[in-house]
Design an enzyme around this catalytic site. Structure first.
Site, PDB file in Angstrom:
ATOM      1  N   CYS A   2       3.231   2.156  11.205  1.00 13.29           N
ATOM      2  CA  CYS A   2       4.016   2.639  12.500  1.00 13.29           C
ATOM      3  C   CYS A   2       4.847   1.437  12.780  1.00 13.29           C
ATOM      4  O   CYS A   2       5.048   0.423  12.342  1.00 13.29           O
ATOM      5  CB  CYS A   2       2.896   2.723  13.709  1.00 13.29           C
ATOM      6  SG  CYS A   2       1.657   3.670  13.377  1.00 13.29           S
ATOM      7  N   ARG A  27       8.817   3.252   8.484  1.00 15.86           N
ATOM      8  CA  ARG A  27       7.234   2.990   8.425  1.00 15.86           C
ATOM      9  C   ARG A  27       6.650   3.980   8.817  1.00 15.86           C
ATOM     10  O   ARG A  27       5.305   3.739   8.837  1.00 15.86           O
ATOM     11  CB  ARG A  27       7.417   1.637   9.330  1.00 15.86           C
ATOM     12  CG  ARG A  27       7.809   0.294   8.870  1.00 15.86           C
ATOM     13  CD  ARG A  27       7.517  -0.680   9.713  1.00 15.86           C
ATOM     14  NE  ARG A  27       7.779  -1.894   9.055  1.00 15.86           N
ATOM     15  CZ  ARG A  27       6.833  -2.680   8.689  1.00 15.86           C
ATOM     16  NH1 ARG A  27       5.657  -2.350   8.977  1.00 15.86           N
ATOM     17  NH2 ARG A  27       7.073  -3.597   7.849  1.00 15.86           N
ATOM     18  N   TRP A  75       2.480   6.913  13.229  1.00 16.75           N
ATOM     19  CA  TRP A  75       2.380   7.366  11.692  1.00 16.75           C
ATOM     20  C   TRP A  75       0.629   7.692  11.765  1.00 16.75           C
ATOM     21  O   TRP A  75      -0.081   6.672  11.901  1.00 16.75           O
ATOM     22  CB  TRP A  75       2.603   6.660  10.480  1.00 16.75           C
ATOM     23  CG  TRP A  75       2.240   6.989   9.147  1.00 16.75           C
ATOM     24  CD1 TRP A  75       1.212   6.622   8.180  1.00 16.75           C
ATOM     25  CD2 TRP A  75       2.826   8.316   8.690  1.00 16.75           C
ATOM     26  NE1 TRP A  75       1.291   7.264   6.984  1.00 16.75           N
ATOM     27  CE2 TRP A  75       2.128   8.429   7.477  1.00 16.75           C
ATOM     28  CE3 TRP A  75       3.529   9.082   8.982  1.00 16.75           C
ATOM     29  CZ2 TRP A  75       2.524   9.563   6.357  1.00 16.75           C
ATOM     30  CZ3 TRP A  75       3.921  10.375   8.124  1.00 16.75           C
ATOM     31  CH2 TRP A  75       3.338  10.511   6.910  1.00 16.75           C
ATOM     32  N   ASN A 101       0.288  -1.088  16.859  1.00 13.02           N
ATOM     33  CA  ASN A 101       0.076  -0.847  15.141  1.00 13.02           C
ATOM     34  C   ASN A 101      -1.175  -1.181  15.004  1.00 13.02           C
ATOM     35  O   ASN A 101      -1.652  -2.383  15.406  1.00 13.02           O
ATOM     36  CB  ASN A 101       0.925  -1.508  14.561  1.00 13.02           C
ATOM     37  CG  ASN A 101       2.530  -0.802  14.556  1.00 13.02           C
ATOM     38  OD1 ASN A 101       2.648   0.154  15.461  1.00 13.02           O
ATOM     39  ND2 ASN A 101       3.467  -1.537  14.111  1.00 13.02           N
ATOM     40  N   GLY A 102      -2.044  -0.660  14.198  1.00  9.87           N
ATOM     41  CA  GLY A 102      -3.275  -1.073  13.406  1.00  9.87           C
ATOM     42  C   GLY A 102      -4.378  -0.128  13.795  1.00  9.87           C
ATOM     43  O   GLY A 102      -4.077   0.926  14.284  1.00  9.87           O
ATOM     44  N   GLU A 482       4.764   4.262 -13.518  1.00  9.40           N
ATOM     45  CA  GLU A 482       5.610   3.964 -12.470  1.00  9.40           C
ATOM     46  C   GLU A 482       6.513   5.160 -12.391  1.00  9.40           C
ATOM     47  O   GLU A 482       6.850   5.789 -11.262  1.00  9.40           O
ATOM     48  CB  GLU A 482       6.528   2.633 -12.561  1.00  9.40           C
ATOM     49  CG  GLU A 482       7.595   2.658 -11.458  1.00  9.40           C
ATOM     50  CD  GLU A 482       7.058   2.699 -10.216  1.00  9.40           C
ATOM     51  OE1 GLU A 482       5.854   2.612  -9.826  1.00  9.40           O
ATOM     52  OE2 GLU A 482       7.979   2.550  -9.384  1.00  9.40           O
ATOM     53  N   LYS A 486       6.847   7.783  -9.257  1.00  9.61           N
ATOM     54  CA  LYS A 486       8.211   8.117  -8.564  1.00  9.61           C
ATOM     55  C   LYS A 486       8.562   9.546  -8.585  1.00  9.61           C
ATOM     56  O   LYS A 486       8.880   9.910  -7.542  1.00  9.61           O
ATOM     57  CB  LYS A 486       9.262   7.277  -9.189  1.00  9.61           C
ATOM     58  CG  LYS A 486      10.256   6.705  -8.427  1.00  9.61           C
ATOM     59  CD  LYS A 486      10.034   5.179  -7.845  1.00  9.61           C
ATOM     60  CE  LYS A 486       8.786   5.213  -7.256  1.00  9.61           C
ATOM     61  NZ  LYS A 486       8.423   3.695  -6.833  1.00  9.61           N
ATOM     62  N   GLU A 489       6.048  11.291  -6.030  1.00  8.10           N
ATOM     63  CA  GLU A 489       6.180  11.021  -4.804  1.00  8.10           C
ATOM     64  C   GLU A 489       7.358  11.774  -4.011  1.00  8.10           C
ATOM     65  O   GLU A 489       7.525  11.970  -2.657  1.00  8.10           O
ATOM     66  CB  GLU A 489       6.578   9.341  -4.319  1.00  8.10           C
ATOM     67  CG  GLU A 489       5.451   8.561  -4.610  1.00  8.10           C
ATOM     68  CD  GLU A 489       5.864   7.059  -4.620  1.00  8.10           C
ATOM     69  OE1 GLU A 489       5.320   6.270  -3.517  1.00  8.10           O
ATOM     70  OE2 GLU A 489       6.733   6.587  -5.209  1.00  8.10           O
ATOM     71  N   HIS A 505      -6.673  12.321 -27.338  1.00 12.05           N
ATOM     72  CA  HIS A 505      -8.235  12.228 -26.957  1.00 12.05           C
ATOM     73  C   HIS A 505      -8.416  13.015 -25.512  1.00 12.05           C
ATOM     74  O   HIS A 505      -9.077  12.878 -24.827  1.00 12.05           O
ATOM     75  CB  HIS A 505      -8.559  10.715 -26.429  1.00 12.05           C
ATOM     76  CG  HIS A 505      -8.406   9.928 -27.636  1.00 12.05           C
ATOM     77  ND1 HIS A 505      -9.187   9.943 -28.732  1.00 12.05           N
ATOM     78  CD2 HIS A 505      -7.516   8.783 -28.156  1.00 12.05           C
ATOM     79  CE1 HIS A 505      -8.961   9.254 -29.586  1.00 12.05           C
ATOM     80  NE2 HIS A 505      -7.953   8.289 -29.168  1.00 12.05           N
ATOM     81  N   LYS A 600       6.380   3.597   4.660  1.00  9.05           N
ATOM     82  CA  LYS A 600       6.643   2.322   3.764  1.00  9.05           C
ATOM     83  C   LYS A 600       5.749   1.247   3.686  1.00  9.05           C
ATOM     84  O   LYS A 600       5.327   0.803   2.732  1.00  9.05           O
ATOM     85  CB  LYS A 600       7.955   2.118   4.362  1.00  9.05           C
ATOM     86  CG  LYS A 600       8.769   0.840   3.625  1.00  9.05           C
ATOM     87  CD  LYS A 600       9.147   1.189   2.122  1.00  9.05           C
ATOM     88  CE  LYS A 600       9.770   0.080   1.414  1.00  9.05           C
ATOM     89  NZ  LYS A 600      10.053   0.495  -0.025  1.00  9.05           N
TER      90      LYS A 600
HETATM   91  C1  F6R Z   1       5.742   3.623  -3.991  1.00 11.29           C
HETATM   92  C2  F6R Z   1       5.464   2.399  -3.338  1.00 11.29           C
HETATM   93  C3  F6R Z   1       4.160   2.169  -3.022  1.00 11.29           C
HETATM   94  C4  F6R Z   1       3.996   0.815  -2.620  1.00 11.29           C
HETATM   95  C5  F6R Z   1       2.661   0.376  -2.064  1.00 11.29           C
HETATM   96  C6  F6R Z   1       2.579  -0.904  -2.050  1.00 11.29           C
HETATM   97  O1  F6R Z   1       7.202   3.839  -4.286  1.00 11.29           O
HETATM   98  O2  F6R Z   1       6.355   1.906  -2.709  1.00 11.29           O
HETATM   99  O3  F6R Z   1       3.312   2.547  -3.795  1.00 11.29           O
HETATM  100  O4  F6R Z   1       4.357   0.002  -3.777  1.00 11.29           O
HETATM  101  O5  F6R Z   1       2.264   0.955  -1.110  1.00 11.29           O
HETATM  102  O6  F6R Z   1       3.374  -1.454  -1.047  1.00 11.29           O
HETATM  103  P1  F6R Z   1       3.742  -3.035  -1.253  1.00 11.29           P
HETATM  104  O7  F6R Z   1       4.390  -3.410  -2.451  1.00 11.29           O
HETATM  105  O8  F6R Z   1       4.674  -3.346   0.242  1.00 11.29           O
HETATM  106  O9  F6R Z   1       2.753  -3.954  -1.041  1.00 11.29           O
END
Ligand code: F6R
Length: 605
Positions: A2, A27, A75, A101-102, A482, A486, A489, A505, A600
């Site tokens: 948040c 966030r 959030w 937050n938390g 990755e 992407k 997501e 397999h 984020k």
């Molecule tokens: C995906 C993405 C997430 C972050 C993950 C860890 O695009 O950004 O998978 O990589 O939540 O976040 P950080 O790198 O901030 O620890």
């Protein structure tokens, strides 16, 4: 996850806080709220709204004057997104306002206790417990009331508190969730992320866990939850306010993909030592003798950072010849791992705040391990908790999904691998070869970005797929992982990533014309093996998009990327697939910067 922003000074606070919230929306963004002090002493004014910050803005009345205020973008964790569950949370007398937050771990217990004392809760949130604890405190000062409350709660918090009887101050506290003070001229700000501050000031103080602060318009003071004064010297934030703007792009994701040549240039800058064909990493805190004593490397991260760690492990093992692997930090924490004194642990995190990674670092430190951080946000919790590390210098990343930070993190791992390698077994010639390869990266990334129009055309085709397969071998496998993450997501297309060697397999059973495969096919010692996988798919009428260094005849389409050193190829091969995911999601009309259900920075478990 948040976002918190607060202000005390002379300005009209509501527009300033709403702008701050908009900067924090990445966030978390299912609801938002704002409280300002009323010129009429003894009461606070509040507006809250489910939805985006713009929904809140629409509800804020024209006359909403005040010069002190706190605001929040939420959030949801405890209680569904709704007006009433949004923060701030006020007590029934409208005297105390709290944003948080938390997670309060003992919220249920405290709630039951307060209810037994006759308190009526307005929301389902854990945060409201904090409001009532402060409101019911008999202490004389706001600081003391907040201190009593935070001592009663277990869990994580970054909180900001206003009180109608103490209108000259905002009191904040931190445990496990970022709280940053913005020091201005006759005005003070507080936020959970510098993004909300730097339009106003670049002088900041980052609170430590267990620290609190009192902000007044012309003064601030920091102290521990036990009341001992702490020394807080403001630091200057390196990032410019302009780096948070969209800079002429339609989305932050597009801007951040486009910034990669400059970002990679930045992570390399000042670190290459041509005399010894090695790399200097100032903050590593690891002398050559210690580096020689490392027997294993274990890399921990989540999501995209974990994928960067997988590539990093390959780079370190390949160049430094130290056995290395990567594991999701979230899994590592819960399997009671053997912590070995000769293992170097590396925590990877863009934000430096991801709870699972931070908790793994804290557990490792408690057991006496040496932990390095590979982190983007300077001064973040993981950076501060680690014994040393490498900053990835990608600049702020606002889009929820990571692109430039992923690339820069992998480059940072390549630098670390050269550094460790040159202390151990990497020859001068190989050191020079990799360094030359690293220097080529910015121009080669630009070359790939210049081919965006072609990738866009391919994306139009893939936007029709219900599901996609991504395959790669050894170095190519984390690239496939990755790229598949992407795509899922931001487009919500189901995607799977497999080592190409695993196809027969099991996953080969899925192959048919409606399931396209993206194959990573570098020109390296595994080229023929990879081509064999393409044959297998083609024989089952599968459609193939290859990312390769030359046209692949078995593929329906090939994206040709420039060749670098074999070790560095994964860095380049991921870039066109960021664009593919982007344009696929765009063609599907998705909200690219804010994909559903994601935020984020995941500062809760
Ligand atoms: C995906 C993405 C997430 C972050 C993950 C860890 O695009 O950004 O998978 O990589 O939540 O976040 P950080 O790198 O901030 O620890």
């Amino acid at each position: 996850m948040c976002g918190i922003v607060g202000y005390i000074g002379k300005r009209d606070v509501a527009p300033l806080l709403l702008e701050g919230l908009a900067r924090l929306e990445y966030r978390g963004y299912d609801s938002a709220g704002i409280v300002v002090n009323s010129p009429k002493a003894g009461a606070l004014k509040m507006v809250k709204a489910k939805g985006r910050v713009r929904d809140l803005e629409a509800r804020v009345p024209k006359r909403f004057a005040g010069t002190t205020g706190i605001a929040h973008t939420r959030w949801a964790t405890h209680g569904a997104p709704s007006d009433v569950n949004s923060h701030p949370h006020l007590d029934p007398e409208n005297k105390v306002a709290v944003v948080h937050n938390g997670i309060v771990d003992n919220a249920a217990e405290l709630r039951a206790k307060l209810e037994a004392e006759g308190v009526v809760f307005a929301s389902e949130t854990d945060t409201e417990v904090i409001t009532h604890l402060i409101a019911r405190s008999q202490a004389d000062t706001l600081e003391e009331k907040v201190r009593e409350a935070v001592k009663a709660i277990d869990g994580t918090y970054g909180i900001a508190v206003m009180h109608a009887d103490f209108t000259d101050r905002i009191v904040v506290a931190r445990n496990g969730s970022p709280v940053i003070l913005g020091i201005g001229e006759k005005e003070m700000l507080v936020a959970s992320d510098v993004a909300a501050l730097i339009a106003h000031t670049r002088q900041v103080v980052t609170l430590n866990d267990g620290e609190m602060a009192t902000l007044k318009a012309d003064d601030f003071r920091t102290y521990t939850t036990s009341g001992t004064t702490t020394n807080a010297t403001p630091e200057t934030v390196e990032w410019e306010a302009a780096s948070y703007d969209m800079g002429g792009h339609d989305t932050y994701m597009h801007k951040e993909i486009s910034e990669q040549p400059d970002a990679v240039d930045r992570v390399l800058r000042g670190r290459i030592d041509d005399r010894f064909n090695t790399v200097h990493l100032g903050g590593l805190n690891l002398d050559p003798r210690e580096a020689r004593g490392i027997r294993r490397v274990k890399i921990l991260g989540c999501g995209t950072s974990y994928h960067a760690g997988l590539i990093g492990a390959g780079l370190i093992e390949g160049m430094a010849r130290i056995p290395a692997d990567a594991e999701p930090a979230s899994e590592f924490r819960y399997r009671n791992p053997v912590v070995d004194p000769d293992t170097l642990y590396i925590a990877v995190s863009q934000s430096g705040e991801t709870y699972d990674v931070l908790a793994a670092v804290q557990e490792l430190k408690r057991k006496g391990a040496r932990v390095l951080g590979v982190v983007n946000v300077v001064g973040s919790a993981i950076a501060r908790e680690a014994d040393g590390g490498v900053y990835v210098h990608a600049g702020p990343e606002v889009c929820v999904v990571s692109t430039k930070c992923f690339t820069n993190t992998v480059v940072a791992f390549a630098l670390l691998a050269v550094h460790l390698g040159r202390i151990r077994d990497l020859s001068v010639t190989d050191g020079k070869r990799i360094i030359e390869g690293l220097r080529k990266l910015p121009a080669q990334i630009q070359e790939i970005l210049d081919g965006e129009e072609d990738i866009k055309k391919l994306a139009a085709e893939f936007a029709e797929a219900k599901s996609m397969m991504f395959i790669g071998r050894v170095r190519g496998y984390p690239v496939a992982l990755e790229a598949s993450l992407k795509l899922k997501e931001i487009s919500y297309i189901h995607a799977e990533a497999y080592p190409a060697s695993e196809l027969k397999h099991g996953p080969l059973a899925l192959i048919e014309p409606s399931l396209p495969t993206v194959a990573i096919v570098p020109d390296d010692d595994l080229l023929e093996k990879n081509r064999a996988a393409l044959e297998e798919i083609k024989a089952r009428s599968g459609r193939i998009l290859a990312v390769a260094h030359r046209e692949q005849e078995k593929a329906d389409h090939t994206i040709v990327v420039p060749k670098n050193e074999d070790e560095l190829d994964p860095i380049l091969m991921g870039i066109p697939l960021q664009l593919l995911a982007y344009h696929t999601a765009l063609a599907m009309g998705r909200d690219i910067d804010k994909p559903r259900n994601l935020a984020k920075s995941v500062t809760v478990e």
